[in-house]
Enzyme design. Sequence first.
Site, PDB file in Angstrom:
ATOM      1  N   GLY A  11      93.764  56.930  72.589  1.00  0.00           N
ATOM      2  CA  GLY A  11      93.071  57.891  71.740  1.00  0.00           C
ATOM      3  C   GLY A  11      93.763  58.149  70.421  1.00  0.00           C
ATOM      4  O   GLY A  11      93.119  58.506  69.429  1.00  0.00           O
ATOM      5  N   ASN A  12      95.104  57.968  70.361  1.00  0.00           N
ATOM      6  CA  ASN A  12      95.819  58.221  69.106  1.00  0.00           C
ATOM      7  C   ASN A  12      95.441  57.219  68.022  1.00  0.00           C
ATOM      8  O   ASN A  12      95.740  57.414  66.850  1.00  0.00           O
ATOM      9  CB  ASN A  12      97.330  58.168  69.348  1.00  0.00           C
ATOM     10  CG  ASN A  12      97.795  56.832  69.907  1.00  0.00           C
ATOM     11  OD1 ASN A  12      97.197  56.298  70.831  1.00  0.00           O
ATOM     12  ND2 ASN A  12      98.864  56.300  69.366  1.00  0.00           N
ATOM     13  N   LYS A 127      87.961  62.627  85.041  1.00  0.00           N
ATOM     14  CA  LYS A 127      88.153  62.092  83.693  1.00  0.00           C
ATOM     15  C   LYS A 127      87.804  63.143  82.639  1.00  0.00           C
ATOM     16  O   LYS A 127      86.648  63.556  82.507  1.00  0.00           O
ATOM     17  CB  LYS A 127      87.280  60.855  83.492  1.00  0.00           C
ATOM     18  CG  LYS A 127      87.570  60.082  82.223  1.00  0.00           C
ATOM     19  CD  LYS A 127      88.914  59.402  82.293  1.00  0.00           C
ATOM     20  CE  LYS A 127      89.161  58.505  81.090  1.00  0.00           C
ATOM     21  NZ  LYS A 127      90.520  57.958  81.105  1.00  0.00           N
ATOM     22  N   LYS A 211      89.542  53.300  80.462  1.00  0.00           N
ATOM     23  CA  LYS A 211      89.557  52.129  79.582  1.00  0.00           C
ATOM     24  C   LYS A 211      90.688  51.155  79.911  1.00  0.00           C
ATOM     25  O   LYS A 211      90.552  49.956  79.710  1.00  0.00           O
ATOM     26  CB  LYS A 211      89.589  52.541  78.108  1.00  0.00           C
ATOM     27  CG  LYS A 211      90.861  53.239  77.643  1.00  0.00           C
ATOM     28  CD  LYS A 211      91.820  52.318  76.911  1.00  0.00           C
ATOM     29  CE  LYS A 211      93.001  53.020  76.317  1.00  0.00           C
ATOM     30  NZ  LYS A 211      93.717  54.031  77.078  1.00  0.00           N
ATOM     31  N   LYS A 273      97.820  53.782  83.249  1.00  0.00           N
ATOM     32  CA  LYS A 273      98.278  52.661  82.425  1.00  0.00           C
ATOM     33  C   LYS A 273      99.164  51.718  83.241  1.00  0.00           C
ATOM     34  O   LYS A 273      98.985  50.489  83.214  1.00  0.00           O
ATOM     35  CB  LYS A 273      99.027  53.177  81.191  1.00  0.00           C
ATOM     36  CG  LYS A 273      98.188  54.085  80.301  1.00  0.00           C
ATOM     37  CD  LYS A 273      98.963  54.553  79.104  1.00  0.00           C
ATOM     38  CE  LYS A 273      98.287  55.717  78.402  1.00  0.00           C
ATOM     39  NZ  LYS A 273      96.859  55.557  78.172  1.00  0.00           N
TER      40      LYS A 273
END
Length: 312
Positions: A11-12, A127, A211, A273
């Site tokens: 998102g960054n 989420k 994602k 992740k």
Amino acid sequence: MAERIVVALGGNALGKNPEEQLELVRHTAKTIVDLSAAGYEVIIGHGNGPQVGMINLAMEFSASHGGKTPYMPFPECGAMSQGYIGYHLQQAIQAELSRRGIRKQCATIVTQVVVDEKDPGFAHPTKPVGSFYSKEEAEAIAAEKGFTFVEDAGRGYRRVVPSPIPKRIVELDMVEQLVNAGDIVITVGGGGIPVVETPDGLKGVAAVIDKDRSSALLACDIHADKLIILTAVDRVCVHFNQPDQKELSAMTVSEAEKLISEKEFAPGSMLPKVESCIEFVRKSQTGGTALITSLARAAEALEGKTGTVITK
């Protein structure tokens, strides 16, 4: 032969609104084009939590305040987010390619990802999507809309939706054709539009696929050599935000699984992740490795100067 890499953008790299996103993707584009110029075949996945929540909320606000905007189902909001994020990314990447005199194309594919309608994730929404609210605001919206909210890392309350496990990327063959033609491809945006298989074809469902998990599935299916997950930190850490915090330059799958069992990685943050990296490395048919690092230092990480590498 060029190494094929799947890059999952955090998102960054995208920002919280269209104006901020337009500015941030210029920096993102430089990193992506650096990788392409270095000879890699690049396929990009990205998140959409803030964006899909924003679109959904705007549609519902208009409808509930007498506007003429029709109710927009969540999968359609996901498709909209793929389109507008992809548009910003491909525009910025194409401009950077042109600036450097590199003759390549960049394309976004609106991507559906099949999930299992019996996935336990549908019974336990996890989420986060959309904006942050106070406890009182969240309770009021929950009472009116029936949404589920959770407290998010001391920043306020956010709506949560189901996050099922991705099973199959519908447009995979099209992605591969474009990559084989030398194009930079943006796909599985927001983890992909979640769909279930029915006797009448595919049907969208209200959920957001992680994602990183979709990018790992993509990396396996497209026979990538590397999965790169770009986030806010240069390296994965243990004892994160504690006095004895320690950066990790490398982990094997078994070492990563041990750290997961010791609850070293936060759910909804570093845990998915690392789990996605394990999934790719374990299933990779190319002997692939995974890498977690920051957007700004992606090229350095590929040279072994930073980042955390996960190997079999």
